[in-house]
Scaffold this motif. Structure first.
Motif, PDB file in Angstrom:
ATOM      1  N   ASP A 168     -37.042  48.830 -19.786  1.00 25.50           N
ATOM      2  CA  ASP A 168     -38.265  48.188 -19.299  1.00 25.50           C
ATOM      3  C   ASP A 168     -37.976  46.767 -18.824  1.00 25.50           C
ATOM      4  O   ASP A 168     -37.184  46.041 -19.443  1.00 25.50           O
ATOM      5  CB  ASP A 168     -39.312  48.119 -20.414  1.00 25.50           C
ATOM      6  N   VAL A 169     -38.637  46.389 -17.727  1.00 28.89           N
ATOM      7  CA  VAL A 169     -38.592  45.023 -17.227  1.00 28.89           C
ATOM      8  C   VAL A 169     -40.028  44.512 -17.183  1.00 28.89           C
ATOM      9  O   VAL A 169     -40.907  45.162 -16.612  1.00 28.89           O
ATOM     10  CB  VAL A 169     -37.975  44.931 -15.822  1.00 28.89           C
ATOM     11  N   VAL A 170     -40.268  43.389 -17.803  1.00 29.78           N
ATOM     12  CA  VAL A 170     -41.609  42.818 -17.858  1.00 29.78           C
ATOM     13  C   VAL A 170     -41.716  41.702 -16.830  1.00 29.78           C
ATOM     14  O   VAL A 170     -40.988  40.708 -16.897  1.00 29.78           O
ATOM     15  CB  VAL A 170     -41.934  42.270 -19.257  1.00 29.78           C
ATOM     16  N   MET A 171     -42.625  41.891 -15.861  1.00 29.13           N
ATOM     17  CA  MET A 171     -42.916  40.859 -14.877  1.00 29.13           C
ATOM     18  C   MET A 171     -44.196  40.146 -15.307  1.00 29.13           C
ATOM     19  O   MET A 171     -45.148  40.789 -15.747  1.00 29.13           O
ATOM     20  CB  MET A 171     -43.119  41.466 -13.485  1.00 29.13           C
ATOM     21  N   THR A 172     -44.225  38.836 -15.186  1.00 31.49           N
ATOM     22  CA  THR A 172     -45.448  38.096 -15.472  1.00 31.49           C
ATOM     23  C   THR A 172     -45.793  37.214 -14.284  1.00 31.49           C
ATOM     24  O   THR A 172     -44.910  36.697 -13.594  1.00 31.49           O
ATOM     25  CB  THR A 172     -45.306  37.213 -16.735  1.00 31.49           C
ATOM     26  N   TYR A 173     -47.087  37.046 -14.080  1.00 30.12           N
ATOM     27  CA  TYR A 173     -47.592  36.232 -12.972  1.00 30.12           C
ATOM     28  C   TYR A 173     -48.635  35.290 -13.562  1.00 30.12           C
ATOM     29  O   TYR A 173     -49.728  35.716 -13.967  1.00 30.12           O
ATOM     30  CB  TYR A 173     -48.210  37.108 -11.895  1.00 30.12           C
ATOM     31  N   ASP A 174     -48.297  34.017 -13.614  1.00 28.40           N
ATOM     32  CA  ASP A 174     -49.144  33.042 -14.294  1.00 28.40           C
ATOM     33  C   ASP A 174     -49.605  31.956 -13.327  1.00 28.40           C
ATOM     34  O   ASP A 174     -48.825  31.116 -12.894  1.00 28.40           O
ATOM     35  CB  ASP A 174     -48.376  32.411 -15.462  1.00 28.40           C
ATOM     36  N   GLY A 175     -50.883  32.006 -12.983  1.00 26.41           N
ATOM     37  CA  GLY A 175     -51.457  30.970 -12.133  1.00 26.41           C
ATOM     38  C   GLY A 175     -52.426  30.105 -12.891  1.00 26.41           C
ATOM     39  O   GLY A 175     -53.249  29.408 -12.286  1.00 26.41           O
ATOM     40  N   THR A 176     -52.351  30.117 -14.223  1.00 25.10           N
ATOM     41  CA  THR A 176     -53.319  29.392 -15.042  1.00 25.10           C
ATOM     42  C   THR A 176     -52.884  27.965 -15.353  1.00 25.10           C
ATOM     43  O   THR A 176     -53.731  27.132 -15.684  1.00 25.10           O
ATOM     44  CB  THR A 176     -53.553  30.139 -16.366  1.00 25.10           C
ATOM     45  N   THR A 177     -51.591  27.683 -15.298  1.00 24.43           N
ATOM     46  CA  THR A 177     -51.130  26.348 -15.682  1.00 24.43           C
ATOM     47  C   THR A 177     -51.169  25.348 -14.540  1.00 24.43           C
ATOM     48  O   THR A 177     -51.238  24.145 -14.760  1.00 24.43           O
ATOM     49  CB  THR A 177     -49.687  26.421 -16.235  1.00 24.43           C
ATOM     50  N   ASP A 178     -51.112  25.836 -13.309  1.00 35.95           N
ATOM     51  CA  ASP A 178     -51.122  24.963 -12.132  1.00 35.95           C
ATOM     52  C   ASP A 178     -51.880  25.680 -11.019  1.00 35.95           C
ATOM     53  O   ASP A 178     -51.444  26.736 -10.563  1.00 35.95           O
ATOM     54  CB  ASP A 178     -49.694  24.642 -11.688  1.00 35.95           C
ATOM     55  N   GLU A 179     -52.996  25.125 -10.596  1.00 38.49           N
ATOM     56  CA  GLU A 179     -53.822  25.790  -9.587  1.00 38.49           C
ATOM     57  C   GLU A 179     -53.146  25.856  -8.225  1.00 38.49           C
ATOM     58  O   GLU A 179     -53.568  26.612  -7.354  1.00 38.49           O
ATOM     59  CB  GLU A 179     -55.175  25.087  -9.450  1.00 38.49           C
ATOM     60  N   ASN A 180     -52.070  25.094  -8.035  1.00 44.71           N
ATOM     61  CA  ASN A 180     -51.364  25.092  -6.755  1.00 44.71           C
ATOM     62  C   ASN A 180     -50.059  25.876  -6.791  1.00 44.71           C
ATOM     63  O   ASN A 180     -49.282  25.830  -5.834  1.00 44.71           O
ATOM     64  CB  ASN A 180     -51.066  23.646  -6.335  1.00 44.71           C
ATOM     65  N   ALA A 181     -49.809  26.581  -7.894  1.00 41.86           N
ATOM     66  CA  ALA A 181     -48.549  27.309  -8.015  1.00 41.86           C
ATOM     67  C   ALA A 181     -48.726  28.515  -8.927  1.00 41.86           C
ATOM     68  O   ALA A 181     -49.669  28.589  -9.722  1.00 41.86           O
ATOM     69  CB  ALA A 181     -47.450  26.402  -8.557  1.00 41.86           C
ATOM     70  N   ILE A 182     -47.829  29.479  -8.801  1.00 39.47           N
ATOM     71  CA  ILE A 182     -47.805  30.664  -9.645  1.00 39.47           C
ATOM     72  C   ILE A 182     -46.399  30.793 -10.219  1.00 39.47           C
ATOM     73  O   ILE A 182     -45.416  30.738  -9.477  1.00 39.47           O
ATOM     74  CB  ILE A 182     -48.170  31.929  -8.849  1.00 39.47           C
ATOM     75  N   LEU A 183     -46.314  30.955 -11.528  1.00 41.58           N
ATOM     76  CA  LEU A 183     -45.031  31.172 -12.173  1.00 41.58           C
ATOM     77  C   LEU A 183     -44.769  32.669 -12.246  1.00 41.58           C
ATOM     78  O   LEU A 183     -45.549  33.423 -12.834  1.00 41.58           O
ATOM     79  CB  LEU A 183     -45.029  30.572 -13.589  1.00 41.58           C
TER      80      LEU A 183
END
Length: 263
Positions: A168-183
């Motif tokens: 398994d590979v877990v991808m995460t998409y986090d746009g909560t810490t910076d409104e101008n960027a996505i981790l």
């Protein structure tokens, strides 16, 4: 003057608008046989109807006005006409091939979206998510359109082939810490590859969806999931998680909260 007609009569006889005839005149394609110096009324010879029909015919084939002007003014030989038509034929054939490919992609994506919607409706559940400590890599992107390329780069950096996973590979998409960027992160439960630690906190309430195969466009599925959550009075409140399983199956998960509590 005998054997002449007004612009209105020429337009009616050739099925062409007066505006178009004036435009062709301005482009040097059609010159009136005579122009009244006092009224500026144009008169055309009856034979000019043939030129008008020729121009209209070439326009219908997709030729530009410059090409038509050169073609007509230099004389329309059989060899020249065949050459231009062959060239136009090749252009249209290429366009049809490109459009056919684009149409196939559009239909495939529509089919994928519809299939994902049905899957979301049938498999959406609410559950808790355990805390996880994984090994992986993270990249920052500006918006959602940059995510697919970022995912590809991360998987390559981890020496992983999305089409031939063995774990398994877990991808995460986090746009909560910076409104101008996505981790964007790609991580594994264990790895000998050079990677950093990615910690995912436990979640009390999350939406989970099981997809039997990887979607053509993951963003489409997230949009469909958000719409389904909204219909249930819920909304995503945390980073999105996408687990890629060997064989192509995919699990989507995202923390959720009541819309009334998040407004």
């Amino acid at each position: 003057m005998s054997g002449v007609e007004t612009i209105g009569e020429l337009a009616q006889r050739t099925g062409t608008s007066r505006r178009m005839l004036r435009h062709w005149e301005a482009q040097g394609l059609l010159t009136p046989a005579a122009v009244d110096p006092w009224t500026n009324q144009r008169r055309y010879s009856l034979a000019q109807a043939g030129r008008v029909r020729a121009i209209a015919g070439f326009r219908a084939l997709g030729f530009g006005l410059d090409a038509i002007r050169d073609l007509i003014n230099q004389g329309l030989s059989d060899a020249r006409l065949v050459e231009l038509l062959r060239h136009r034929e090749a252009e249209l054939a290429d366009r049809i091939a490109e459009d056919s490919t684009a149409l196939a992609h559009v239909r495939a994506r529509l089919h994928s979206i519809e299939r994902s919607r049905n899957t979301i409706m049938n498999t959406l559940t609410l559950s808790s998510l355990p805390a996880m400590e994984l090994q992986g890599l993270t990249e920052t992107v500006g918006d959602e359109t940059e995510i697919p390329d970022a995912v590809t780069r991360l998987l390559i950096a981890l020496n992983l082939d999305a089409a031939a996973l063995t774990q398994d590979v877990v991808m995460t998409y986090d746009g909560t810490t910076d409104e101008n960027a996505i981790l964007v992160s790609a991580a594994l439960h264990s790895t000998h590859r050079p990677a950093g630690t990615i910690a995912l906190p436990a979640v009390d309430r999350a939406a989970l969806v099981q997809l039997p195969e990887r979607p053509i466009n993951t963003a489409d599925v997230w949009i469909a999931l958000d719409a389904e959550l909204e219909a249930s009075g819920l909304r995503a409140i945390g980073p999105y998680r996408q687990t890629l399983h060997p064989g192509g199956a995919t699990t989507l998960a995202v923390p959720v909260g009541e819309i009334s509590d998040c407004s």
